[in-house]
Design an enzyme around this catalytic site. Structure first.
Site, mmCIF file in Angstrom:
data_model
loop_
_atom_site.group_PDB
_atom_site.id
_atom_site.type_symbol
_atom_site.label_atom_id
_atom_site.label_comp_id
_atom_site.label_asym_id
_atom_site.label_seq_id
_atom_site.Cartn_x
_atom_site.Cartn_y
_atom_site.Cartn_z
ATOM 1 N N CYS A 6 -8.150 -1.695 -5.161
ATOM 2 C CA CYS A 6 -8.905 -1.831 -6.413
ATOM 3 C C CYS A 6 -10.147 -0.937 -6.370
ATOM 4 O O CYS A 6 -10.501 -0.313 -7.374
ATOM 5 C CB CYS A 6 -9.286 -3.286 -6.667
ATOM 6 S SG CYS A 6 -7.906 -4.343 -7.158
ATOM 7 N N HIS A 97 1.902 -2.100 -3.413
ATOM 8 C CA HIS A 97 1.931 -0.644 -3.304
ATOM 9 C C HIS A 97 3.273 -0.195 -2.758
ATOM 10 O O HIS A 97 3.955 -0.928 -2.056
ATOM 11 C CB HIS A 97 0.783 -0.108 -2.442
ATOM 12 C CG HIS A 97 0.706 -0.654 -1.057
ATOM 13 N ND1 HIS A 97 0.257 -1.936 -0.769
ATOM 14 C CD2 HIS A 97 1.005 -0.085 0.136
ATOM 15 C CE1 HIS A 97 0.281 -2.119 0.544
ATOM 16 N NE2 HIS A 97 0.733 -1.019 1.110
#
Length: 111
Positions: A6, A97
């Protein structure tokens, strides 16, 4: 909650960007395990593949569209896509991811 990915998406931590749009960010891995090694992540914080729901699954499909686009742009036809889920599986950052690895023979089984 402090999330490394983030922070990368927000620009707080520098990265070597491969691709970005409103939903997805892709960048080269800082510890590459192949001659080509980049990550594709949703900008929305999703902890792992185990947290994919009907409400957020469209961004996962978009991640794979981006993988197809970027590999074509890089001239890559043979590649591996990996997503680890949980500590025992090797997930070191708790943000969904996808590792895209290419440029060498990929052995099987992995790990």
């Amino acid at each position: 909650m402090s999330c490394l990915f983030c922070s990368i998406v927000n620009g707080d931590i520098p990265s070597n960007k491969v691709y970005e749009d409103e939903l997805v960010y892709a960048f080269y891995d800082i510890d590459p395990q192949a001659p080509v090694h980049f990550l594709v992540i949703p900008k929305e914080h999703i902890p792992s593949a185990g947290a994919v729901t009907p409400e957020n699954s469209a961004v996962v499909a978009h991640c794979f569209e981006v993988i197809a686009q970027v590999t074509k742009e890089l001239g890559i036809t043979d590649f591996r896509v990996v997503s680890n889920c949980g500590l025992q599986a090797g997930q070191s950052v708790p943000h969904l991811h996808f590792h895209v690895l290419a440029g060498r023979d990929m052995t099987w089984p992995p790990g």
